[in-house]
Motif scaffolding. Structure first.
Motif, PDB file in Angstrom:
ATOM      1  N   TYR A 212       0.882  -1.178   0.000  1.00  0.00           N
ATOM      2  CA  TYR A 212       0.000   0.000   0.000  1.00  0.00           C
ATOM      3  C   TYR A 212       0.913   1.219   0.000  1.00  0.00           C
ATOM      4  O   TYR A 212       2.143   1.089   0.183  1.00  0.00           O
ATOM      5  CB  TYR A 212      -0.920   0.002   1.241  1.00  0.00           C
ATOM      6  CG  TYR A 212      -0.168  -0.173   2.542  1.00  0.00           C
ATOM      7  CD1 TYR A 212       0.294   0.916   3.259  1.00  0.00           C
ATOM      8  CD2 TYR A 212       0.119  -1.443   3.034  1.00  0.00           C
ATOM      9  CE1 TYR A 212       1.005   0.754   4.432  1.00  0.00           C
ATOM     10  CE2 TYR A 212       0.832  -1.622   4.204  1.00  0.00           C
ATOM     11  CZ  TYR A 212       1.279  -0.518   4.905  1.00  0.00           C
ATOM     12  OH  TYR A 212       2.007  -0.678   6.061  1.00  0.00           O
ATOM     13  N   HIS A 224      -4.139   8.603   6.797  1.00  0.00           N
ATOM     14  CA  HIS A 224      -3.511   7.995   5.625  1.00  0.00           C
ATOM     15  C   HIS A 224      -2.717   9.055   4.866  1.00  0.00           C
ATOM     16  O   HIS A 224      -2.851   9.234   3.657  1.00  0.00           O
ATOM     17  CB  HIS A 224      -4.550   7.308   4.726  1.00  0.00           C
ATOM     18  CG  HIS A 224      -4.968   5.967   5.252  1.00  0.00           C
ATOM     19  ND1 HIS A 224      -5.950   5.197   4.676  1.00  0.00           N
ATOM     20  CD2 HIS A 224      -4.517   5.233   6.292  1.00  0.00           C
ATOM     21  CE1 HIS A 224      -6.085   4.060   5.352  1.00  0.00           C
ATOM     22  NE2 HIS A 224      -5.230   4.068   6.341  1.00  0.00           N
ATOM     23  N   ASP A 241       4.034   3.858   8.589  1.00  0.00           N
ATOM     24  CA  ASP A 241       3.149   2.719   8.311  1.00  0.00           C
ATOM     25  C   ASP A 241       3.559   2.214   6.931  1.00  0.00           C
ATOM     26  O   ASP A 241       3.163   2.779   5.907  1.00  0.00           O
ATOM     27  CB  ASP A 241       1.694   3.202   8.343  1.00  0.00           C
ATOM     28  CG  ASP A 241       0.679   2.074   8.181  1.00  0.00           C
ATOM     29  OD1 ASP A 241       1.075   0.968   7.759  1.00  0.00           O
ATOM     30  OD2 ASP A 241      -0.510   2.326   8.452  1.00  0.00           O
ATOM     31  N   ASP A 253       1.662  -5.357   6.977  1.00  0.00           N
ATOM     32  CA  ASP A 253       1.158  -4.016   7.319  1.00  0.00           C
ATOM     33  C   ASP A 253       1.659  -3.670   8.716  1.00  0.00           C
ATOM     34  O   ASP A 253       1.122  -4.190   9.700  1.00  0.00           O
ATOM     35  CB  ASP A 253      -0.387  -4.067   7.270  1.00  0.00           C
ATOM     36  CG  ASP A 253      -1.035  -2.718   7.502  1.00  0.00           C
ATOM     37  OD1 ASP A 253      -0.332  -1.704   7.516  1.00  0.00           O
ATOM     38  OD2 ASP A 253      -2.277  -2.695   7.663  1.00  0.00           O
ATOM     39  N   HIS A 336      -8.028  -4.744  10.919  1.00  0.00           N
ATOM     40  CA  HIS A 336      -8.751  -5.288   9.761  1.00  0.00           C
ATOM     41  C   HIS A 336      -8.169  -6.631   9.378  1.00  0.00           C
ATOM     42  O   HIS A 336      -7.095  -7.026   9.865  1.00  0.00           O
ATOM     43  CB  HIS A 336      -8.627  -4.308   8.584  1.00  0.00           C
ATOM     44  CG  HIS A 336      -7.206  -3.845   8.351  1.00  0.00           C
ATOM     45  ND1 HIS A 336      -6.310  -4.577   7.606  1.00  0.00           N
ATOM     46  CD2 HIS A 336      -6.515  -2.756   8.804  1.00  0.00           C
ATOM     47  CE1 HIS A 336      -5.137  -3.935   7.597  1.00  0.00           C
ATOM     48  NE2 HIS A 336      -5.233  -2.840   8.323  1.00  0.00           N
ATOM     49  N   HIS A 343      -6.190  -4.412   3.255  1.00  0.00           N
ATOM     50  CA  HIS A 343      -7.510  -4.501   3.908  1.00  0.00           C
ATOM     51  C   HIS A 343      -8.197  -5.627   3.151  1.00  0.00           C
ATOM     52  O   HIS A 343      -8.846  -5.397   2.133  1.00  0.00           O
ATOM     53  CB  HIS A 343      -8.307  -3.211   3.750  1.00  0.00           C
ATOM     54  CG  HIS A 343      -7.773  -2.067   4.550  1.00  0.00           C
ATOM     55  ND1 HIS A 343      -8.377  -0.842   4.574  1.00  0.00           N
ATOM     56  CD2 HIS A 343      -6.699  -1.955   5.371  1.00  0.00           C
ATOM     57  CE1 HIS A 343      -7.695  -0.014   5.362  1.00  0.00           C
ATOM     58  NE2 HIS A 343      -6.662  -0.680   5.847  1.00  0.00           N
ATOM     59  N   GLU A 384      -3.968  -2.411  15.685  1.00  0.00           N
ATOM     60  CA  GLU A 384      -3.328  -1.115  15.437  1.00  0.00           C
ATOM     61  C   GLU A 384      -4.020   0.046  16.147  1.00  0.00           C
ATOM     62  O   GLU A 384      -4.547   0.957  15.500  1.00  0.00           O
ATOM     63  CB  GLU A 384      -3.234  -0.835  13.939  1.00  0.00           C
ATOM     64  CG  GLU A 384      -4.532  -1.028  13.157  1.00  0.00           C
ATOM     65  CD  GLU A 384      -4.350  -0.687  11.676  1.00  0.00           C
ATOM     66  OE1 GLU A 384      -3.873   0.415  11.393  1.00  0.00           O
ATOM     67  OE2 GLU A 384      -4.685  -1.531  10.828  1.00  0.00           O
ATOM     68  N   GLU A 424       1.227  -0.902  15.118  1.00  0.00           N
ATOM     69  CA  GLU A 424       0.466  -1.882  14.330  1.00  0.00           C
ATOM     70  C   GLU A 424       1.271  -3.155  14.095  1.00  0.00           C
ATOM     71  O   GLU A 424       2.389  -3.103  13.572  1.00  0.00           O
ATOM     72  CB  GLU A 424       0.095  -1.270  12.974  1.00  0.00           C
ATOM     73  CG  GLU A 424      -0.603  -2.256  12.047  1.00  0.00           C
ATOM     74  CD  GLU A 424      -1.111  -1.625  10.755  1.00  0.00           C
ATOM     75  OE1 GLU A 424      -0.476  -0.671  10.269  1.00  0.00           O
ATOM     76  OE2 GLU A 424      -2.136  -2.103  10.239  1.00  0.00           O
TER      77      GLU A 424
HETATM   78  N1  GLY Z   1      -1.704   0.652   6.174  1.00  0.00           N
HETATM   79  C1  GLY Z   1      -3.063   1.004   6.228  1.00  0.00           C
HETATM   80  C2  GLY Z   1      -3.706   0.514   7.429  1.00  0.00           C
HETATM   81  O1  GLY Z   1      -3.041   0.229   8.399  1.00  0.00           O
HETATM   82  O2  GLY Z   1      -4.892   0.336   7.507  1.00  0.00           O
END
Ligand code: GLY
Ligand code: MN
Ligand code: MN
Length: 454
Positions: A212, A224, A241, A253, A336, A343, A384, A424
């Protein structure tokens, strides 16, 4: 011509996935890989990423291809590249080779797909060219068939098989190195962009893409944030992130937040430890049968209790969470699903994230919860929690009035050097509890400070 060959265990896994789908869905299925999208003119495209549902069953990131699944019968549709295409793109494997690698029973050019689409179920792809073709080719679909297919795919993709877990671990290992590189680079970096470069350099050098768009920012309150131009100043926090995607498409992630100077200030450290307590509490509880929503609410309670202890919030933690006061500082969900998409399966809206019969709450503190299912062994989820001072929330007259009695605004002003913190990790639910796939990257404040010096 180059040739591809899948390792025999992967070929067996792909066969099993297709077989399990055939058990769940009656009637044929066609899944498209999609095509690159043009960036201003056709020969200059955005990086192509094959559709995740296609990848899950086909295993090869083919461009402009489709597979038809009918029971255990697999048919591949892809074009052989014209010889002249090698001038620009180099030689590519033939349809015959790709079909053999995939274990396909038959293979045809894409132009023949239209003869095989009557009554098939499918999942929409994101690129507009393929999406238009999908619509054009499908005029005999029965209502509900696509939803039944989506539900069958979700039932499979919701829990990672052994091959998927190995690939997520591969991606996570590179992400962990990227974060270490980012922490080490901060001592000499002068901008966010330089730290981002140090992190993505690790991912690029492993010949992998990011899963991402990276967030590397001193404005962690912009959830974001995709800007990297700010100068780094001592006293600031940097939120990163950043996650690699394995060559097979599986994502990782990770977020860490560290002090630009190498040492957290006392207010930064106080809030950091509150966020870490929420993170650790969720991981201690994550196990089969536990509702993910309850993990979210646990994070909310631990954050609220920590903010009460620091004098920022006023009241009982349970009451504050019941009023959504925690969401003033933690306005998103605790995580998520993670899989082939960061996601995972969000292309299907909330169909994957929410158990049948459940819907998103309209509550301020629950609306951004992306996952509301009981945890099952094999699920990979992120944990996270975060703390953010978002001007759009904290300066909103409606919220200021609504939460006038819950917040000590003067005390909050003493934490002005904490715009945003998120921690996270990627967590695999096991039969007895969970396994933190990203645990090799430290979370404790002292360990972060030590890693920055390494
Ligand atoms: N990297 C995007 C999220 O943590 O949702
Ligand atoms: Mn995430
Ligand atoms: Mn993330």
């Amino acid at each position: 011509m180059p040739t591809v060959k899948l390792p025999s265990e992967l070929a067996a896994t792909l066969y099993q996935r297709r077989h399990r789908l055939a058990d769940q869905i009656k009637g044929p299925v066609v899944l498209w890989s999609g095509q690159p999208s043009a960036r201003n003119f056709p020969a200059n495209t955005y990086r192509f990423r094959a559709n995740s549902h296609f990848l899950y069953f086909a295993g090869l990131p083919l461009t402009n291809a489709a597979i038809r699944l009918d029971g255990d019968r697999l048919t591949l549709f892809v074009d052989d590249a014209p010889l002249a295409a090698a001038l620009w793109h180099g030689p590519t494997p033939t349809r015959t080779n790709l079909a053999a690698a995939m274990g396909a029973d038959a293979a045809y050019p894409m132009a023949e797909l239209s003869q095989f689409t009557a009554g098939v179920a499918t999942v929409a792809v994101q690129d507009t060219t393929t999406a238009a073709e999908q619509l054009h080719l499908r005029d005999t679909i029965e209502p509900g068939q696509d939803k039944a297919l989506a539900e069958a795919i979700i039932a499979l993709r919701l829990c990672a098989d052994g091959a998927a877990i190995t690939e997520i671990q591969r991606a996570a290992a590179v992400s962990i190195q990227a974060h270490r590189a980012g922490m080490a680079a901060t001592a000499t970096a002068t901008t966010e962009a330089q730290v981002r470069a140090a992190m993505e350099q690790v991912i690029m050098a492993a010949n992998l893409p990011c899963a991402y768009n990276s967030i590397v920012t001193v404005h962690g309150e912009v959830l974001h944030n995709e800007q990297y131009h700010h100068a780094l100043q001592p006293g600031q926090l940097l939120l990163a992130d950043v996650g690699a995607e394995a060559a097979s498409g599986w994502a990782s992630d990770i977020t860490r937040t560290w002090p630009v100077s190498g040492q957290f200030s006392p207010p930064q450290r106080d809030i950091y430890d509150v966020v870490l307590a929420a993170h650790d509490a969720c991981i201690a509880e994550a196990a089969p049968g536990i509702e993910y929503r309850d993990l979210h609410l646990l994070a909310c309670r631990v954050l609220a209790a920590g903010l009460v202890d620091l004098g920022i919030l006023k009241g009982q933690p349970d009451d504050l969470v019941a009023q959504d006061a925690h969401a003033l500082f933690f306005p998103h969900g605790v995580g998520h699903l993670l899989g082939l998409d960061v996601h995972d399966m969000e292309d299907l809206g909330d169909l994957a994230g929410y158990a049948p019969g459940r819907q998103r709450s309209h509550r301020f503190g629950l609306n951004f919860l992306r996952l509301d299912r009981p945890l099952q062994p094999g699920m990979v989820v992120t944990i996270e929690p975060g703390f953010y001072q978002v001007p759009g929330i904290l300066a909103d007259p409606f919220r200021r009035e609504r939460y006038a009695d819950c917040v000590d605004w003067e005390r909050l002003a003493q934490f002005a050097d904490v715009p945003g913190i998120r921690i996270e990790d990627d967590v695999l639910i096991t039969t007895t509890g969970c396994d933190v796939l990203t645990a090799a990257l430290p979370t404790a404040a002292e360990a972060i400070e030590a890693t920055m010096k390494a």
